[in-house]
Design an enzyme around this catalytic site. Structure first.
Site: not given
Length: 329
Positions: A104, A174, A295
């Site tokens: 991420h 998310h 996601e």
């Protein structure tokens, strides 16, 4: 719904002030934080439980509740060995996953930052964030805009970005969803419009293969119970972004359905197996499998995989992704 007001939502340990706003339309209401562009809460009239996992204290999003409901990037998911090469130059990124891969976008991600509100209406909030050149090892100043909207029965996330240098870019919402409010999503059923997925190695990094789901535990082309299928995988929706289309449907035991529509080429499904007694909304305690993340994003490790869809944003281009989570009963 009355005109929205941006309100104080708490102070972080370093003194930063978090703000929040309630958005609403039809039967749906969402509370959005300036911290991480987090959808902290989501409610639908007729149901007495939140539809997402969240924390009442925003400081928890810095530690135990990290990524819940946030916009993550600048490259969502994993980059193998915390490095990639663009135009012959190798860039080394923050190895925040297992000490050797990037997750991420690195340890200091957009989910930990205060976004700047641009405009707010009863139905939507636009937020902006700049990531400087070299942040977490990534090239280019990345300017991101997120517009979070509540439609009649849908939560819509519009993401856009530009960069002054070629850089990997994949942003995603998310959120973790629980349509029943029972604290365990293994009784939900899931359908995904994907006939391929990405196998993983022991570090949860794509092997580079693209495998058919036929005859495997990852075949969700027809709706079936999640059960004990271990999921933290990318489902291959297409080989490039596409116009907004239906890609997945999640249904709870109470009959509430959530349809996921997106322009993205990948869908990461994660079953929330890591949750351990986390305090949540309405006094709930989140344990393993308390929520399901869906996601929408580029395929993980795409910067290192020439055969994967191109995930490099170049100067003069605009990254754009739209995702809708539509609720039907």
């Amino acid at each position: 719904m009355n005109d929205p007001q941006i309100e104080d939502a708490g102070t972080l340990p370093d003194g930063r002030q978090v703000q929040a706003v309630w958005l609403g339309a039809g039967r749906l209401r969402a509370r959005v934080l300036t911290l991480g562009a987090i959808v902290q809460d989501l409610r639908m009239q007729g149901y007495d439980h939140p539809l997402v996992l969240g924390a009442t204290d925003p400081t928890r999003y810095l530690t135990s509740h990290r990524y819940l409901g946030a916009i993550v990037g600048r490259f969502a998911n994993r980059i193998a060995n915390a490095r990639f090469t663009i135009n012959g130059q190798t860039h080394h990124t923050d190895p925040n996953f297992l000490g050797r891969h990037t997750l991420h976008g690195g340890d200091d991600g957009p989910d930990l930052m205060l976004w700047t509100p641009l405009d707010v209406s009863r139905h939507s909030l636009s937020l902006a964030l700049d990531l400087p050149d070299g942040h977490m090892g990534f090239p280019g100043k990345l300017s991101i805009t997120a517009r979070i909207s509540v439609l009649d029965k849908a939560l819509q996330i519009d993401l856009s970005a530009t960069s002054d240098a070629a850089t990997p870019c994949s942003l995603t919402h998310h959120g973790y969803f629980d349509l029943d409010g029972r604290g365990d999503i293994r009784g939900h059923s899931l359908q995904i419009d994907a006939d391929r997925m990405l196998p993983l190695d022991s570090d949860q990094i794509p092997t580079g293969q693209v495998s058919a789901v036929d005859g495997t535990d990852f075949d969700f082309r027809k709706a079936r119970l999640l059960g004990d299928t271990r999921l933290d995988h990318n489902f291959c929706l297409s080989t490039a972004p596409r116009p907004l289309r239906l890609v997945a449907t999640l249904e709870g035991q109470n009959g509430l359905r959530m349809q996921v529509q997106t322009t993205a080429c990948g869908l990461q499904i994660y079953d929330g197996a890591h949750f351990q007694d986390l305090p949540g909304l309405d006094g709930r305690i989140y344990r393993a499998h308390a929520g399901l993340a869906l996601e929408t994003q580029h395929w993980p490790d795409a910067p290192n995989r020439p055969g994967f869809p191109d995930a490099i944003l170049r100067p003069g281009q605009t990254y754009q992704e739209v995702t809708q989570y539509c609720f039907l009963d």
